[in-house]
Design a protein around this motif. Structure first.
Motif, PDB file in Angstrom:
ATOM      1  N   VAL A  81      35.034  10.583  22.566  1.00  0.00           N
ATOM      2  CA  VAL A  81      35.895  10.139  21.479  1.00  0.00           C
ATOM      3  C   VAL A  81      34.997   9.669  20.341  1.00  0.00           C
ATOM      4  O   VAL A  81      34.105   8.857  20.536  1.00  0.00           O
ATOM      5  CB  VAL A  81      36.822   8.993  21.927  1.00  0.00           C
ATOM      6  CG1 VAL A  81      37.611   8.452  20.748  1.00  0.00           C
ATOM      7  CG2 VAL A  81      37.772   9.472  23.019  1.00  0.00           C
ATOM      8  N   SER A  82      35.243  10.202  19.150  1.00  0.00           N
ATOM      9  CA  SER A  82      34.486   9.797  17.972  1.00  0.00           C
ATOM     10  C   SER A  82      35.484   9.557  16.853  1.00  0.00           C
ATOM     11  O   SER A  82      36.079  10.505  16.338  1.00  0.00           O
ATOM     12  CB  SER A  82      33.481  10.879  17.577  1.00  0.00           C
ATOM     13  OG  SER A  82      32.772  10.501  16.409  1.00  0.00           O
ATOM     14  N   GLY A  83      35.680   8.287  16.516  1.00  0.00           N
ATOM     15  CA  GLY A  83      36.707   7.966  15.534  1.00  0.00           C
ATOM     16  C   GLY A  83      38.070   8.387  16.047  1.00  0.00           C
ATOM     17  O   GLY A  83      38.495   7.993  17.135  1.00  0.00           O
ATOM     18  N   SER A 204      27.063  16.981   9.910  1.00  0.00           N
ATOM     19  CA  SER A 204      27.647  15.741   9.385  1.00  0.00           C
ATOM     20  C   SER A 204      28.309  14.950  10.501  1.00  0.00           C
ATOM     21  O   SER A 204      28.677  15.493  11.553  1.00  0.00           O
ATOM     22  CB  SER A 204      28.696  16.057   8.301  1.00  0.00           C
ATOM     23  OG  SER A 204      28.124  16.766   7.238  1.00  0.00           O
ATOM     24  N   ASP A 205      28.486  13.669  10.255  1.00  0.00           N
ATOM     25  CA  ASP A 205      29.267  12.829  11.147  1.00  0.00           C
ATOM     26  C   ASP A 205      30.729  12.962  10.732  1.00  0.00           C
ATOM     27  O   ASP A 205      31.176  12.336   9.774  1.00  0.00           O
ATOM     28  CB  ASP A 205      28.804  11.369  11.047  1.00  0.00           C
ATOM     29  CG  ASP A 205      29.552  10.461  12.015  1.00  0.00           C
ATOM     30  OD1 ASP A 205      30.526  10.917  12.638  1.00  0.00           O
ATOM     31  OD2 ASP A 205      29.153   9.283  12.133  1.00  0.00           O
ATOM     32  N   LEU A 209      33.070  11.248   7.869  1.00  0.00           N
ATOM     33  CA  LEU A 209      33.540  12.071   6.754  1.00  0.00           C
ATOM     34  C   LEU A 209      35.070  12.130   6.710  1.00  0.00           C
ATOM     35  O   LEU A 209      35.669  12.151   5.624  1.00  0.00           O
ATOM     36  CB  LEU A 209      32.974  13.481   6.877  1.00  0.00           C
ATOM     37  CG  LEU A 209      33.244  14.442   5.720  1.00  0.00           C
ATOM     38  CD1 LEU A 209      32.536  13.972   4.458  1.00  0.00           C
ATOM     39  CD2 LEU A 209      32.809  15.857   6.099  1.00  0.00           C
ATOM     40  N   LEU A 210      35.698  12.159   7.898  1.00  0.00           N
ATOM     41  CA  LEU A 210      37.155  12.284   7.991  1.00  0.00           C
ATOM     42  C   LEU A 210      37.739  11.131   8.795  1.00  0.00           C
ATOM     43  O   LEU A 210      38.123  11.291   9.960  1.00  0.00           O
ATOM     44  CB  LEU A 210      37.526  13.623   8.641  1.00  0.00           C
ATOM     45  CG  LEU A 210      37.134  14.887   7.880  1.00  0.00           C
ATOM     46  CD1 LEU A 210      37.425  16.127   8.719  1.00  0.00           C
ATOM     47  CD2 LEU A 210      37.857  14.968   6.538  1.00  0.00           C
ATOM     48  N   LEU A 303      44.286  19.459  14.485  1.00  0.00           N
ATOM     49  CA  LEU A 303      43.363  19.984  13.480  1.00  0.00           C
ATOM     50  C   LEU A 303      42.026  20.266  14.155  1.00  0.00           C
ATOM     51  O   LEU A 303      41.440  19.372  14.783  1.00  0.00           O
ATOM     52  CB  LEU A 303      43.166  18.970  12.347  1.00  0.00           C
ATOM     53  CG  LEU A 303      42.049  19.302  11.347  1.00  0.00           C
ATOM     54  CD1 LEU A 303      42.402  20.538  10.514  1.00  0.00           C
ATOM     55  CD2 LEU A 303      41.752  18.110  10.438  1.00  0.00           C
ATOM     56  N   ASP A 304      41.563  21.505  14.034  1.00  0.00           N
ATOM     57  CA  ASP A 304      40.202  21.880  14.439  1.00  0.00           C
ATOM     58  C   ASP A 304      39.305  21.562  13.243  1.00  0.00           C
ATOM     59  O   ASP A 304      39.283  22.296  12.251  1.00  0.00           O
ATOM     60  CB  ASP A 304      40.172  23.365  14.780  1.00  0.00           C
ATOM     61  CG  ASP A 304      38.781  23.856  15.172  1.00  0.00           C
ATOM     62  OD1 ASP A 304      37.799  23.118  14.969  1.00  0.00           O
ATOM     63  OD2 ASP A 304      38.673  24.994  15.656  1.00  0.00           O
ATOM     64  N   ALA A 305      38.580  20.438  13.325  1.00  0.00           N
ATOM     65  CA  ALA A 305      37.921  19.890  12.133  1.00  0.00           C
ATOM     66  C   ALA A 305      36.718  20.705  11.694  1.00  0.00           C
ATOM     67  O   ALA A 305      36.401  20.740  10.500  1.00  0.00           O
ATOM     68  CB  ALA A 305      37.511  18.442  12.385  1.00  0.00           C
ATOM     69  N   GLU A 306      35.995  21.350  12.614  1.00  0.00           N
ATOM     70  CA  GLU A 306      34.818  22.135  12.212  1.00  0.00           C
ATOM     71  C   GLU A 306      35.186  23.285  11.283  1.00  0.00           C
ATOM     72  O   GLU A 306      34.389  23.704  10.450  1.00  0.00           O
ATOM     73  CB  GLU A 306      34.094  22.690  13.446  1.00  0.00           C
ATOM     74  CG  GLU A 306      32.920  21.864  13.910  1.00  0.00           C
ATOM     75  CD  GLU A 306      33.369  20.654  14.729  1.00  0.00           C
ATOM     76  OE1 GLU A 306      32.530  19.775  14.986  1.00  0.00           O
ATOM     77  OE2 GLU A 306      34.564  20.579  15.100  1.00  0.00           O
TER      78      GLU A 306
END
Length: 401
Positions: A81-83, A204-205, A209-210, A303-306
């Motif tokens: 889990v990240s953010g 990026s992190d 960023l999001l 959402l697929d963030a990459e």
């Protein structure tokens, strides 16, 4: 009058005779032994009441809380889990909305909207979120359209992008409903923006960023596709998994769920975008299975963030139909699945909590949103096992039972 010593001798002799009668190997027990035993029990109970409860209250409870916090942090790290993201195989997936009741047509609505030109949308973004300078967007898109036009095998498909998502609440159940705003776009625009975004965020992190406030709303100008992804369970209770072919545009060869389709501009019903039509088409084209629409249930918006790609995740239950694992394999072998080239092979796995847990434990070989889909489909299908599914999935580095 008998003396105490005489009484003690008499008592001991009778006790010893009875003890030897039943347990000849025991030594003799005296009144002193019995008194000391009773006294020890009383002292132990008193000490437990006097010392044990305060110890438990002030030391034991603090230790248990500390241990619970430590376990929770360890599980969070292992889950990835990240953010606001679930991180699977290094890829970030944001679950915008999940419903254990699912989103049927009464709780999933869509509409068409108009957007400003893509360069104008890009100009409204913070500079840190612009994958292309606004003044360069149109030129790059036109160059891609020309490249596609010159290719004998490519075509510039009309697609649907996402302008906004709105969450509604059902007052009776406090469950979410969705309204999704779509707009018309094309493959060339999708290709340019998506590939530029992937390069822009590489290294990026994404959690920084999001953050949450940027994830809850669609960023203007970035979303030029919309996916429909489904777990499919056959009539004999087998969930169909695939090995995604590296020949498809994502160029990733990994385990995935079996139905993955992008919405086309003609996936409409009464003039409105229809994800159920996309789902039916995707299952037919990739598996050769004709699915009754009432078997299709969406349970999540992600959402697929990459790649900044939004999608609905869902579940299809074919119980009671002719589509068991054998007929699905036969359909693929006879060529009725026209898009079977998108996956190298099918694999059938029993759709049970324990079997799903074993699959979730192997995250390195998964496409991220496919892994998330399997997890959320299992939570949807087995709501009483939610805790076990999440906990064991979190501990995927440990061998499963």
């Amino acid at each position: 009058m008998i003396s105490f010593s005489d009484f003690n001798s008499l008592f001991n002799s009778r006790v010893n005779r009875r003890i030897r009668r039943y347990r000849p190997s025991m030594d003799g027990i005296t009144v002193k032994d019995i008194v000391l035993l009773l006294l020890g029990g009383l002292v132990g109970a008193w000490a437990e009441r006097l010392l044990g409860r305060p110890w438990d209250r002030h030391i034991g409870q603090r230790y248990r809380r500390w241990r619970a916090v430590r376990q929770s942090r360890r599980l969070e790290r292992e889950l990835g889990v990240s953010g606001e993201f679930l991180v699977v195989g290094g890829e970030h997936v944001y679950v915008h909305q999940f419903s254990v009741r699912g989103f049927d047509r009464t709780r999933l609505d869509t509409r068409m909207v108009s957007l400003p030109a893509v360069e104008d949308c890009m100009a409204t973004l913070p500079e840190s979120l612009r994958p292309i300078p606004p003044e360069a967007v149109s030129e790059r898109i036109e160059r891609e359209r020309n490249r596609i036009a010159e290719s004998p095998t490519a075509w510039n498909e009309e697609k649907l992008g996402v302008a906004a998502v709105h969450v509604r609440r059902d007052a009776r159940y406090d469950d979410p409903g969705l309204l999704i705003d779509f707009f018309r776009t094309d493959y060339a625009t999708f290709s340019v923006v998506t590939n530029s975004w992937a390069k822009h965020v590489a290294g990026s992190d994404l959690a920084e960023l999001l953050p949450a406030e940027r994830l809850r709303h669609v960023l203007p100008g970035l979303s030029h596709s919309f996916g429909v992804n489904l777990t499919v369970v056959t009539a004999d209770n087998q969930v169909i998994l695939t090995r995604r072919s590296p020949r498809i545009s994502s160029a990733r060869s990994a385990t995935h769920i079996s139905a993955n389709e992008g919405m086309r501009a003609d996936d409409l019903r009464a003039g409105r975008p229809d994800p159920f039509r996309t789902a039916w088409r995707g299952i037919d084209e990739e598996l050769g299975v004709d699915v009754p629409e009432d078997r299709i249930v969406f349970h999540s918006l992600i959402l697929d963030a990459e790649r900044y790609q939004w999608a609905l995740l869902g579940h299809v239950d074919l119980s009671g139909t002719e589509w068991n694992s054998a007929t699905v394999r036969a359909g693929r072998a006879t060529g009725v699945a026209v898009d079977d080239w998108e996956s190298d092979r099918l694999r059938m796995v029993p759709f049970t909590p324990d079997s799903v847990v074993r699959e979730l434990a192997r995250t390195d070989g998964w496409i991220a949103h496919g892994w998330v889909n399997l997890l959320l489909s299992a939570i949807y299908a087995f709501p009483s096992r939610r805790g076990r599914l999440i906990e064991v999935a979190a501990q995927r580095r440990r061998a499963t039972r």
